[in-house]
Scaffold this active site. Structure first.
Site, PDB file in Angstrom:
ATOM      1  N   GLN A  75       0.816  -1.214   0.000  1.00 27.74           N
ATOM      2  CA  GLN A  75       0.000   0.000   0.000  1.00 27.74           C
ATOM      3  C   GLN A  75       0.850   1.263   0.000  1.00 27.74           C
ATOM      4  O   GLN A  75       2.026   1.249   0.359  1.00 27.74           O
ATOM      5  CB  GLN A  75      -0.907   0.013   1.229  1.00 27.74           C
ATOM      6  CG  GLN A  75      -2.039  -0.991   1.199  1.00 27.74           C
ATOM      7  CD  GLN A  75      -2.942  -0.829   2.405  1.00 27.74           C
ATOM      8  OE1 GLN A  75      -2.998  -1.679   3.265  1.00 27.74           O
ATOM      9  NE2 GLN A  75      -3.668   0.290   2.465  1.00 27.74           N
ATOM     10  N   HIS A  76       0.217   2.351  -0.390  1.00 28.32           N
ATOM     11  CA  HIS A  76       0.692   3.729  -0.201  1.00 28.32           C
ATOM     12  C   HIS A  76       1.812   4.183  -1.130  1.00 28.32           C
ATOM     13  O   HIS A  76       2.059   5.378  -1.227  1.00 28.32           O
ATOM     14  CB  HIS A  76       1.171   3.973   1.242  1.00 28.32           C
ATOM     15  CG  HIS A  76       0.235   3.568   2.316  1.00 28.32           C
ATOM     16  ND1 HIS A  76      -1.071   4.010   2.385  1.00 28.32           N
ATOM     17  CD2 HIS A  76       0.410   2.741   3.386  1.00 28.32           C
ATOM     18  CE1 HIS A  76      -1.648   3.491   3.457  1.00 28.32           C
ATOM     19  NE2 HIS A  76      -0.784   2.718   4.066  1.00 28.32           N
ATOM     20  N   ASP A 228      -2.145  -4.965  -0.151  1.00 28.51           N
ATOM     21  CA  ASP A 228      -1.711  -6.235   0.427  1.00 28.51           C
ATOM     22  C   ASP A 228      -2.543  -6.664   1.625  1.00 28.51           C
ATOM     23  O   ASP A 228      -2.894  -7.848   1.757  1.00 28.51           O
ATOM     24  CB  ASP A 228      -0.216  -6.209   0.787  1.00 28.51           C
ATOM     25  CG  ASP A 228       0.192  -5.009   1.626  1.00 28.51           C
ATOM     26  OD1 ASP A 228      -0.672  -4.193   2.017  1.00 28.51           O
ATOM     27  OD2 ASP A 228       1.407  -4.869   1.882  1.00 28.51           O
TER      28      ASP A 228
END
Length: 458
Positions: A75-76, A228
């Site tokens: 992520q991110h 994830d």
């Protein structure tokens, strides 16, 4: 004559590696797999992910006989593309903390954490994409001017698998970790994107849980993919009321919920999941690598570290290890360091340090579990760190409740594969796959352990 089973591929493009699991769509039975490593560091050029994916796919026998593919990614991560679709600069990953001041500035500029929680369900910390875009605008203004589109690691890989079409896609789960998409309204907050970057570049189209993202040049359908943690929830079969504690590069505690979370304190991120529900989540930067670091200090491998930890008494005779080895996200202390407290002659042994490392890591996750504010039906322990016998046996004594450990598996890749099977099936819910019987662990709480941990962490 029996027809060959329909196959699907699940891809886990994580911080450290790329894993490909090819499974039967109807049953989830594993057919073949492949994996390849990623470079170390907190910024990585996305081309490295693509190269690793190609190596992993080759090892897994390719996609020629696969009906559908789904990518789950860390992520991110900030992936910025120019007008020609080329990467502007290496992606800043979720564990890059250089944007910590940017997070503080953005919170203040919008009017406080409550405003952010109302807007997007989460209060930004250095991990979030929106803070990395502010850092880019402030520290690399020429690169910021070149940004025509912004996407996430899984979005970029899906786009590449589709042959770089005009439209980039994402899903609710991963979009909810950017800081400029609202799980409550299901819409982008482009005003927050502009607040961070100073402009409003193009963003991926957000797809529903089983909506088609395109297809590969070879004809395999592409599912939306997801983040994830969302894929792990799908892979382990988490249901509303379950709490999953995942011990990987990062540590997470998350629950499948029917309502969006809104925590103005910032402790709980109000994410969406990969099924149309929600995934309130608390994350720590320091998890399995705390055990790796302890093993390096003691000169032992994972199995020896586990045996040492179990040979020491609960509570390690007062020895406390604070596991903030890379700063920390929850609590939000990006500049913190690890430390050891309560060291005395009596507990200055390898066994005590090993026990303190396991307990310290688990105390951080216990705080995450508490922050969710949920009385769980089940606590499921997954991730690479859950393969440690010491972690499995000590966890209930730190969490204060029994835990269940499903069979070891690549649950992120498996969740992606299950999403791909969902796309093929065209059903209202994802197909039911059997992950195997979970093993239960129980232990009495260790008196005073978490009090000593909280005293050490201040």
């Amino acid at each position: 004559m029996t027809a060959d089973p329909v196959l699907v591929a699940g891809i886990d493009s994580s911080t450290q590696s790329c894993k490909v699991m090819i499974r039967e769509a109807a049953t989830g039975v594993l057919v073949r797999e492949g994996r390849a490593s990623h470079p170390d560091g907190t910024e990585v050029h996305p081309d490295h992910w693509w190269t690793a994916l190609q190596r992993a796919l080759t090892q897994a026998g390719g996609l020629d006989d696969v009906a559908a593919v789904s990518v789950a990614g860390q992520q991110h991560g900030m992936v910025c593309l120019d007008a020609d679709g080329e990467v502007v600069r290496p992606a800043l990953l979720w564990n890059d903390t250089r944007s910590a001041q940017a997070a503080r500035d953005l919170i203040e500029e919008l009017g406080g954490p409550e405003k952010w929680s109302e807007a997007v369900g989460s209060v930004p910390v250095a991990s979030f994409t929106v803070t990395k875009l502010r850092w880019l605008a402030e520290h690399e203004p020429e690169n910021a001017k070149r940004v025509a589109r912004v996407c996430l690691p899984h979005d970029w890989l899906t786009w590449r698998l589709a042959g770089r079409p005009e439209v980039i896609t994402t899903d609710r789960g991963d979009a909810s970790g950017t800081g400029y998409w609202s799980p409550t309204t299901g819409t982008y907050r482009t005003d927050l994107l502009a607040l961070a970057l100073g402009s409003s570049p193009g963003l991926p189209r957000v797809l529903g849980p089983a909506e088609r993202a395109g297809q590969t040049p070879g004809g395999a359908l592409l599912a939306p993919g997801t983040g994830d943690n969302m894929a792990a929830a799908l892979g382990v079969g988490a249901q509303p009321g379950d709490v999953v504690v995942s011990i990987g590069t990062s540590g997470t505690a998350f629950a499948v919920a029917d309502r969006a979370a809104n925590d103005p304190s910032g402790g709980v991120a109000g994410f969406a999941d990969a099924t149309g529900r929600f995934l309130p989540l608390v994350a720590t930067l320091n998890a399995a690598r705390v055990l790796d670091a302890a093993g390096r200090m003691l000169g032992v491998g994972p199995d020896e570290l586990s045996a040492l930890a179990l040979s020491a008494p609960p509570g390690a005779d007062g020895l406390v290890l604070v596991p903030y080895l890379e700063g920390e996200r929850t609590p939000n202390r990006p500049d913190a360091t690890g430390s050891v407290h309560g060291l005395r002659l009596a507990n200055a042994t390898p066994a005590h340090l090993a026990r303190a490392a396991v307990e310290g890591m688990l105390c951080g996750l216990a705080d995450a579990l508490d922050a969710l504010g949920i009385a769980p039906n089940r606590v499921l322990l997954i991730g690479g760190g859950a393969r440690s016998e010491a972690v499995r046996r000590i966890a209930p004594s730190v969490f204060g409740c029994p835990v269940q450990v499903p069979p070891p598996g690549e649950y992120v890749a498996d969740g992606a594969a299950r999403q791909a099977a969902w796309l093929v099936a065209g059903t209202p819910e994802a197909p039911e796959w059997t992950a195997g019987e979970a093993v239960g662990y129980e232990a009495d709480p260790t008196p005073g352990l978490r009090d000593r941990y909280h005293a050490a962490t201040g």
